[in-house]
Design an enzyme around this catalytic site. Structure first.
Site, PDB file in Angstrom:
ATOM      1  N   HIS A  43     -22.078   1.349 -19.180  1.00 40.46           N
ATOM      2  CA  HIS A  43     -21.265   1.048 -20.159  1.00 40.46           C
ATOM      3  C   HIS A  43     -22.179  -0.175 -21.214  1.00 40.46           C
ATOM      4  O   HIS A  43     -21.542  -0.546 -21.858  1.00 40.46           O
ATOM      5  CB  HIS A  43     -20.048   0.137 -19.668  1.00 40.46           C
ATOM      6  CG  HIS A  43     -18.765   1.011 -18.930  1.00 40.46           C
ATOM      7  ND1 HIS A  43     -17.923   0.967 -18.046  1.00 40.46           N
ATOM      8  CD2 HIS A  43     -18.950   2.526 -19.012  1.00 40.46           C
ATOM      9  CE1 HIS A  43     -17.280   1.808 -17.850  1.00 40.46           C
ATOM     10  NE2 HIS A  43     -18.005   2.968 -18.109  1.00 40.46           N
ATOM     11  N   CYS A  84     -27.149  -0.247 -33.835  1.00 39.98           N
ATOM     12  CA  CYS A  84     -26.794  -0.038 -35.521  1.00 39.98           C
ATOM     13  C   CYS A  84     -25.702   1.442 -35.184  1.00 39.98           C
ATOM     14  O   CYS A  84     -26.264   2.219 -34.676  1.00 39.98           O
ATOM     15  CB  CYS A  84     -28.033   0.189 -36.203  1.00 39.98           C
ATOM     16  SG  CYS A  84     -27.482   0.763 -37.990  1.00 39.98           S
ATOM     17  N   GLY A 120     -15.863  -3.890  -6.622  1.00 35.64           N
ATOM     18  CA  GLY A 120     -14.984  -4.806  -7.357  1.00 35.64           C
ATOM     19  C   GLY A 120     -14.656  -3.844  -8.653  1.00 35.64           C
ATOM     20  O   GLY A 120     -14.800  -4.469  -9.668  1.00 35.64           O
ATOM     21  N   TYR A 122     -16.393  -9.764 -29.175  1.00 31.07           N
ATOM     22  CA  TYR A 122     -17.555  -9.934 -28.498  1.00 31.07           C
ATOM     23  C   TYR A 122     -18.506 -10.911 -28.405  1.00 31.07           C
ATOM     24  O   TYR A 122     -19.155 -11.214 -27.655  1.00 31.07           O
ATOM     25  CB  TYR A 122     -18.145  -8.440 -29.024  1.00 31.07           C
ATOM     26  CG  TYR A 122     -17.398  -7.256 -28.022  1.00 31.07           C
ATOM     27  CD1 TYR A 122     -17.618  -7.014 -26.868  1.00 31.07           C
ATOM     28  CD2 TYR A 122     -16.636  -6.532 -28.832  1.00 31.07           C
ATOM     29  CE1 TYR A 122     -17.090  -5.878 -26.351  1.00 31.07           C
ATOM     30  CE2 TYR A 122     -15.889  -5.516 -28.463  1.00 31.07           C
ATOM     31  CZ  TYR A 122     -15.813  -5.120 -27.203  1.00 31.07           C
ATOM     32  OH  TYR A 122     -15.194  -4.050 -26.660  1.00 31.07           O
ATOM     33  N   ASN A 145     -13.575  -4.253  -2.011  1.00 33.35           N
ATOM     34  CA  ASN A 145     -12.842  -4.818  -3.004  1.00 33.35           C
ATOM     35  C   ASN A 145     -11.709  -5.696  -2.671  1.00 33.35           C
ATOM     36  O   ASN A 145     -11.588  -5.767  -1.449  1.00 33.35           O
ATOM     37  CB  ASN A 145     -11.994  -3.437  -3.774  1.00 33.35           C
ATOM     38  CG  ASN A 145     -11.705  -3.655  -5.304  1.00 33.35           C
ATOM     39  OD1 ASN A 145     -12.526  -4.067  -5.891  1.00 33.35           O
ATOM     40  ND2 ASN A 145     -10.308  -3.314  -5.594  1.00 33.35           N
TER      41      ASN A 145
HETATM   42  P1  OAD Z   1     -10.852  -3.836 -13.488  1.00 32.26           P
HETATM   43  O1  OAD Z   1     -10.289  -4.976 -13.901  1.00 32.26           O
HETATM   44  O2  OAD Z   1     -10.176  -2.496 -14.002  1.00 32.26           O
HETATM   45  O3  OAD Z   1     -10.837  -3.777 -11.713  1.00 32.26           O
HETATM   46  C1  OAD Z   1     -11.344  -4.788 -11.297  1.00 32.26           C
HETATM   47  C2  OAD Z   1     -11.144  -4.782  -9.881  1.00 32.26           C
HETATM   48  O4  OAD Z   1     -11.773  -5.746  -9.206  1.00 32.26           O
HETATM   49  C3  OAD Z   1      -9.740  -4.778  -9.274  1.00 32.26           C
HETATM   50  O5  OAD Z   1      -9.534  -3.633  -8.380  1.00 32.26           O
HETATM   51  C4  OAD Z   1      -9.583  -5.969  -8.392  1.00 32.26           C
HETATM   52  O6  OAD Z   1      -8.567  -6.003  -7.306  1.00 32.26           O
HETATM   53  C5  OAD Z   1     -11.017  -6.216  -8.135  1.00 32.26           C
HETATM   54  N1  OAD Z   1     -11.370  -7.669  -8.025  1.00 32.26           N
HETATM   55  C6  OAD Z   1     -10.863  -8.833  -8.789  1.00 32.26           C
HETATM   56  N2  OAD Z   1     -11.495 -10.044  -8.262  1.00 32.26           N
HETATM   57  C7  OAD Z   1     -12.249  -9.688  -7.065  1.00 32.26           C
HETATM   58  C8  OAD Z   1     -13.272 -10.229  -6.359  1.00 32.26           C
HETATM   59  N3  OAD Z   1     -13.292 -11.702  -6.377  1.00 32.26           N
HETATM   60  N4  OAD Z   1     -13.843  -9.771  -5.576  1.00 32.26           N
HETATM   61  C9  OAD Z   1     -13.670  -8.201  -5.297  1.00 32.26           C
HETATM   62  N5  OAD Z   1     -12.808  -7.602  -6.109  1.00 32.26           N
HETATM   63  C10 OAD Z   1     -12.231  -8.228  -7.070  1.00 32.26           C
HETATM   64  O7  OAD Z   1     -12.395  -3.429 -13.885  1.00 32.26           O
HETATM   65  P2  OAD Z   1     -13.329  -2.401 -13.913  1.00 32.26           P
HETATM   66  O8  OAD Z   1     -13.015  -1.202 -12.831  1.00 32.26           O
HETATM   67  O9  OAD Z   1     -14.658  -2.644 -13.871  1.00 32.26           O
HETATM   68  O10 OAD Z   1     -14.835  -0.416 -19.737  1.00 32.26           O
HETATM   69  O11 OAD Z   1     -13.041  -1.849 -15.392  1.00 32.26           O
HETATM   70  C11 OAD Z   1     -13.712  -0.497 -15.857  1.00 32.26           C
HETATM   71  C12 OAD Z   1     -13.971  -0.410 -17.137  1.00 32.26           C
HETATM   72  O12 OAD Z   1     -13.010  -0.466 -17.601  1.00 32.26           O
HETATM   73  C13 OAD Z   1     -14.916  -1.547 -17.669  1.00 32.26           C
HETATM   74  O13 OAD Z   1     -16.245  -1.390 -17.346  1.00 32.26           O
HETATM   75  C14 OAD Z   1     -14.551  -1.518 -19.100  1.00 32.26           C
HETATM   76  C15 OAD Z   1     -13.236  -1.408 -18.807  1.00 32.26           C
HETATM   77  O14 OAD Z   1     -12.177  -0.961 -19.922  1.00 32.26           O
HETATM   78  C16 OAD Z   1     -15.300  -0.619 -21.043  1.00 32.26           C
HETATM   79  O15 OAD Z   1     -15.020  -1.496 -21.634  1.00 32.26           O
HETATM   80  C17 OAD Z   1     -15.534   0.812 -21.894  1.00 32.26           C
END
Ligand code: OAD
Length: 233
Positions: free
Chosen positions: A110, A118, A176, A57, A202
């Site tokens: 999130h 803490c 996204g 992190y 997306n």
């Molecule tokens: P993901 O990595 O699961 O999905 C990202 C999405 O963005 C995919 O559908 C891609 O097709 C799309 N994408 C990629 N590049 C793009 C661009 N330039 N323009 C538009 N779309 C694009 O990410 P999240 O859905 O955000 O949680 O993931 C959800 C959660 O899973 C996160 O908040 C995190 C992760 O584990 C925690 O850490 C609790």
């Protein structure tokens, strides 16, 4: 007849920050294809090896601090300023690129890289540049410092407020996000059931594609400004 300026609820995910250089989780080369989320994004992983988790992190926080908003973040800030029906902006992202672009009152369901938490007493404070497992909490002095991000198995923040926003939405827009992580993955269906139109912006159809009335596919830096312009101009 639909209202001329419905309240808009927007959910963003990693895809909106991809073109700011922060990468995504589940695309080819995404974070969870290179690292095991069980080690890095669960309370159990943190308990097993806090030093490893904090180092990960610390690296992510440095990248977030160096990143700049892209035209998609800027367009959403513009929409928030000018849309008369109001815009509720919910993000799954732990970066602050929406705020840097000028958005206000962003709901970070999130958590955020920029705050420390803490694990012992729940106190929160601005994240230092780097966190170490031995760092004492400024409130209770116990060495239980962790990033203020929601890990798998933990409850996302602000769910009551989000529930109210989804119920009052005239238009729900998902940007996204792959639509794989709940509860966020259920927001489109919930908003639609409450009467909202739903729209997905997306790179490609998400897992949730069936829950949207409309979709625009392409990179966020192009698709989001175009969509905002279609509403405002
Ligand atoms: P993901 O990595 O699961 O999905 C990202 C999405 O963005 C995919 O559908 C891609 O097709 C799309 N994408 C990629 N590049 C793009 C661009 N330039 N323009 C538009 N779309 C694009 O990410 P999240 O859905 O955000 O949680 O993931 C959800 C959660 O899973 C996160 O908040 C995190 C992760 O584990 C925690 O850490 C609790």
């Amino acid at each position: 007849m639909s209202k001329p300026n419905p309240h808009i609820v927007i959910l963003t995910g990693a895809g909106i920050s991809a073109e700011s250089g922060l990468g995504t989780f589940r695309d080819v080369g995404g974070l969870w294809s290179r690292y095991d989320w069980r080690d890095l994004a669960t309370p159990e992983g943190f308990a097993r090896d806090p030093g490893f988790v904090l180092a990960f992190y610390n690296w992510r926080r440095e990248r977030v601090r160096a990143a700049r908003p892209n035209p998609a973040h800027v367009a959403l800030a513009r929409l928030q300023r000018h849309w008369r029906g109001g815009v509720t902006l919910i993000t799954q992202n732990v970066d602050d690129l929406h705020e840097e672009a000028g958005s206000e009152d962003v709901i970070h369901m999130h958590g955020t890289h920029l705050r420390a938490l803490c694990a012992a007493c729940g106190h929160r404070w601005p994240a230092p540049e780097t966190m170490a497992a031995s760092d004492p909490c400024p409130a209770c002095a116990r060495p239980a410092t962790r990033p203020d991000v929601v890990w798998f198995g933990e409850t996302p923040y602000h769910m009551d407020r989000i529930g109210r926003a989804l119920t009052g939405a005239g238009l729900f827009v998902s940007i996204g996000t792959s639509g794989t992580v709940y509860p966020a993955a259920g927001f489109a269906a919930a908003a639609r059931q409450a009467g909202a139109r739903t729209c997905e912006l997306n790179l490609e159809p998400s897992e949730n594609a069936g829950h949207f009335d409309e979709a625009r596919h392409g990179p966020a830096s192009r698709v989001v400004p175009d969509w905002v312009a279609s509403l405002l101009d």
